[in-house]
Design an enzyme around this catalytic site. Structure first.
Site, PDB file in Angstrom:
ATOM      1  N   HIS A  53      -3.639 -11.180   8.107  1.00  0.00           N
ATOM      2  CA  HIS A  53      -3.281  -9.755   8.237  1.00  0.00           C
ATOM      3  C   HIS A  53      -4.434  -9.035   8.923  1.00  0.00           C
ATOM      4  O   HIS A  53      -5.356  -8.541   8.273  1.00  0.00           O
ATOM      5  CB  HIS A  53      -3.001  -9.177   6.841  1.00  0.00           C
ATOM      6  CG  HIS A  53      -2.488  -7.772   6.837  1.00  0.00           C
ATOM      7  ND1 HIS A  53      -1.787  -7.226   5.783  1.00  0.00           N
ATOM      8  CD2 HIS A  53      -2.573  -6.781   7.765  1.00  0.00           C
ATOM      9  CE1 HIS A  53      -1.469  -5.977   6.056  1.00  0.00           C
ATOM     10  NE2 HIS A  53      -1.951  -5.667   7.256  1.00  0.00           N
ATOM     11  N   HIS A  56      -4.734  -6.430  12.401  1.00  0.00           N
ATOM     12  CA  HIS A  56      -4.137  -5.765  13.573  1.00  0.00           C
ATOM     13  C   HIS A  56      -5.199  -5.782  14.657  1.00  0.00           C
ATOM     14  O   HIS A  56      -6.283  -5.204  14.464  1.00  0.00           O
ATOM     15  CB  HIS A  56      -3.770  -4.320  13.235  1.00  0.00           C
ATOM     16  CG  HIS A  56      -2.791  -4.209  12.112  1.00  0.00           C
ATOM     17  ND1 HIS A  56      -1.440  -4.049  12.299  1.00  0.00           N
ATOM     18  CD2 HIS A  56      -2.972  -4.256  10.765  1.00  0.00           C
ATOM     19  CE1 HIS A  56      -0.828  -3.987  11.123  1.00  0.00           C
ATOM     20  NE2 HIS A  56      -1.737  -4.118  10.179  1.00  0.00           N
ATOM     21  N   GLU A 114       2.639  -1.075   0.375  1.00  0.00           N
ATOM     22  CA  GLU A 114       1.244  -0.639   0.603  1.00  0.00           C
ATOM     23  C   GLU A 114       1.110   0.739  -0.063  1.00  0.00           C
ATOM     24  O   GLU A 114       0.427   0.890  -1.065  1.00  0.00           O
ATOM     25  CB  GLU A 114       0.943  -0.566   2.107  1.00  0.00           C
ATOM     26  CG  GLU A 114      -0.462  -0.061   2.423  1.00  0.00           C
ATOM     27  CD  GLU A 114      -0.741   0.096   3.928  1.00  0.00           C
ATOM     28  OE1 GLU A 114       0.217   0.087   4.724  1.00  0.00           O
ATOM     29  OE2 GLU A 114      -1.936   0.240   4.287  1.00  0.00           O
ATOM     30  N   ASP A 150      -7.130  -6.317   7.678  1.00  0.00           N
ATOM     31  CA  ASP A 150      -6.226  -5.254   8.146  1.00  0.00           C
ATOM     32  C   ASP A 150      -6.741  -4.625   9.451  1.00  0.00           C
ATOM     33  O   ASP A 150      -6.297  -5.013  10.531  1.00  0.00           O
ATOM     34  CB  ASP A 150      -6.021  -4.204   7.051  1.00  0.00           C
ATOM     35  CG  ASP A 150      -4.709  -3.430   7.170  1.00  0.00           C
ATOM     36  OD1 ASP A 150      -3.898  -3.759   8.048  1.00  0.00           O
ATOM     37  OD2 ASP A 150      -4.499  -2.488   6.371  1.00  0.00           O
ATOM     38  N   ASP A 151      -7.644  -3.658   9.353  1.00  0.00           N
ATOM     39  CA  ASP A 151      -8.179  -2.964  10.541  1.00  0.00           C
ATOM     40  C   ASP A 151      -9.698  -2.871  10.382  1.00  0.00           C
ATOM     41  O   ASP A 151     -10.240  -1.802  10.053  1.00  0.00           O
ATOM     42  CB  ASP A 151      -7.560  -1.559  10.630  1.00  0.00           C
ATOM     43  CG  ASP A 151      -6.051  -1.626  10.743  1.00  0.00           C
ATOM     44  OD1 ASP A 151      -5.558  -1.963  11.837  1.00  0.00           O
ATOM     45  OD2 ASP A 151      -5.368  -1.386   9.733  1.00  0.00           O
TER      46      ASP A 151
HETATM   47  N1  ADE Z   1      -1.071  -0.482  11.319  1.00  0.00           N
HETATM   48  C1  ADE Z   1      -2.355  -0.827  11.297  1.00  0.00           C
HETATM   49  N2  ADE Z   1      -2.800  -0.907  10.037  1.00  0.00           N
HETATM   50  C2  ADE Z   1      -1.750  -0.602   9.236  1.00  0.00           C
HETATM   51  C3  ADE Z   1      -1.555  -0.519   7.844  1.00  0.00           C
HETATM   52  N3  ADE Z   1      -2.552  -0.738   6.976  1.00  0.00           N
HETATM   53  N4  ADE Z   1      -0.346  -0.165   7.377  1.00  0.00           N
HETATM   54  C4  ADE Z   1       0.648   0.077   8.226  1.00  0.00           C
HETATM   55  N5  ADE Z   1       0.518   0.006   9.548  1.00  0.00           N
HETATM   56  C5  ADE Z   1      -0.670  -0.336  10.054  1.00  0.00           C
HETATM   57 ZN    ZN Z   2      -1.669  -3.851   8.149  1.00  0.00          ZN
END
Ligand code: ADE
Ligand code: ZN
Length: 344
Positions: free
Chosen positions: A25, A27, A207, A285-286
């Site tokens: 996971h 992005h 989430e 995630d990011d």
């Molecule tokens: N796009 C990038 N990160 C995200 C996240 N945590 N939840 C939903 N969309 C996303």
């Molecule tokens: Zn995500």
């Protein structure tokens, strides 16, 4: 490995960092560091509403998912050429290698780019070339195309149509962006078509959204993994289903902290998910926005919640078993994992 060795607490951080793992996971647009955003803005003549790297970083104070997404989509506006997508993915893959990631299944959001006139081929070719080159780093990297759930079903179908000529460059599809008010059902027909194409299916659910969205991601979209899914803990019947069916959850603790899903990392429910027998994994995630790549997620979460070497082994094992790698690759990953723990 049936007997995970006891590891003294002072040696646990080194083991967490060194253990082989898969990241499921991430992005790729969320790995764009402020320095690279400014470099690409200069290269492409894009004007940013921030005067400096420091000013941009100061804007990374989020109150919920939407407050993050607004800045995240603005950051992606510097990506125009194939080389930009390559450079972004390559920077992530180098960080993944440094964190002993053997396999990365990388999300990308084509609609963020096609909406600005960037052709689908530019996006996918750049990202895919970096994934191919990652073999030199010892990282097996694959792409998962995500539909933006705040946009319409029709736009998702258009996106799929543009991407299908490049069907062999991505292994699956996902669903991301603003969760509340955009339930999985909205994309039932799009996911059915993706399923017919033999694509793997995943979706962000639970989430910020309720357990009902996790149920419908499973029952309506027929996803194989749930991204986040931490809200499932509110629903005992759902927890039982996730455990019985071995549905992996790609949990992202630092993201949950920064987007205020949990007020403190100490209150994160990762231990509860593992204790309930779920196939939970740890992911970033990011990472450019949430203060850490996958190893930082492991280190900070273990320090805050007191998880131990048994949990570390389980999480790393879950990451490989929950991946879309083929059986022979999974076997090799798991052998390397066992060797790392045998040497610990
Ligand atoms: N796009 C990038 N990160 C995200 C996240 N945590 N939840 C939903 N969309 C996303
Ligand atoms: Zn995500």
């Amino acid at each position: 490995m049936s007997n995970v060795p006891a590891v003294p607490p002072e040696r646990l951080p080194a083991l967490l960092a060194a253990m082989p793992k898969a990241e499921l996971h991430i992005h790729v647009e969320g790995s764009l560091e402020p320095e690279l955003i400014f470099q690409l803005a200069r290269r492409n003549g894009v004007r940013l509403p921030y005067a400096s790297v420091e000013e941009l970083r100061r804007a990374y104070a989020f109150s919920n998912l939407q407050s993050f997404l607004d800045i995240y989509y603005a950051g992606a506006s510097v990506l125009l050429r194939e080389q930009d997508f390559y450079d972004m993915a390559w920077a992530y893959l180098q960080r993944a290698q440094a964190d002993n990631v053997l396999r990365a299944e990388i999300f990308f959001d084509p609609q963020t780019h096609t909406a600005r006139g960037v052709p689908m081929e530019t996006v996918i070719h750049g990202l895919h070339r970096a994934c191919q080159d990652a073999k030199q780093l010892g990282v097996d990297a694959e792409l998962i195309l995500c539909f933006l759930r705040h946009l319409s079903e029709e736009e998702a179908f258009d996106t799929l149509e543009q991407a299908l000529p490049l069907r062999d460059r991505f292994i699956g599809v996902g669903l991301d962006s603003s969760e509340l008010g955009h339930p999985p059902e909205k994309f039932a027909r799009v996911f059915a078509k993706c399923r017919q194409q033999g694509l793997h299916l995943v979706a962000h659910a639970g989430e910020e959204g309720p357990p009902a969205y996790v149920w419908s991601a499973l029952d309506v979209l027929k996803v194989e993994r749930i991204d986040h899914g931490v809200q499932s803990a509110q629903d005992p019947a759902l927890m039982k289903r996730l455990a019985d069916e071995h549905i992996p959850l790609t949990v992202c603790p630092l993201s949950n902290l920064k987007l205020r899903v949990f007020p403190k990392l100490e209150q994160h429910n990762l231990r509860e998910l593992l204790d309930a027998g779920l196939v939970a994994t740890v992911n970033s995630d990011d990472p450019a926005y949430f203060g850490g790549y996958v190893n930082a997620n492991f280190l900070e979460t273990f320090a805050a919640t007191g998880l131990d070497a048994q949990h570390a082994y389980r999480l790393a094992r879950n990451s490989f078993e929950g991946s879309f790698a083929d059986a022979s690759a999974k076997k090799k990953y798991l052998e390397r994992l066992d060797a790392a723990f045998a040497a610990a």
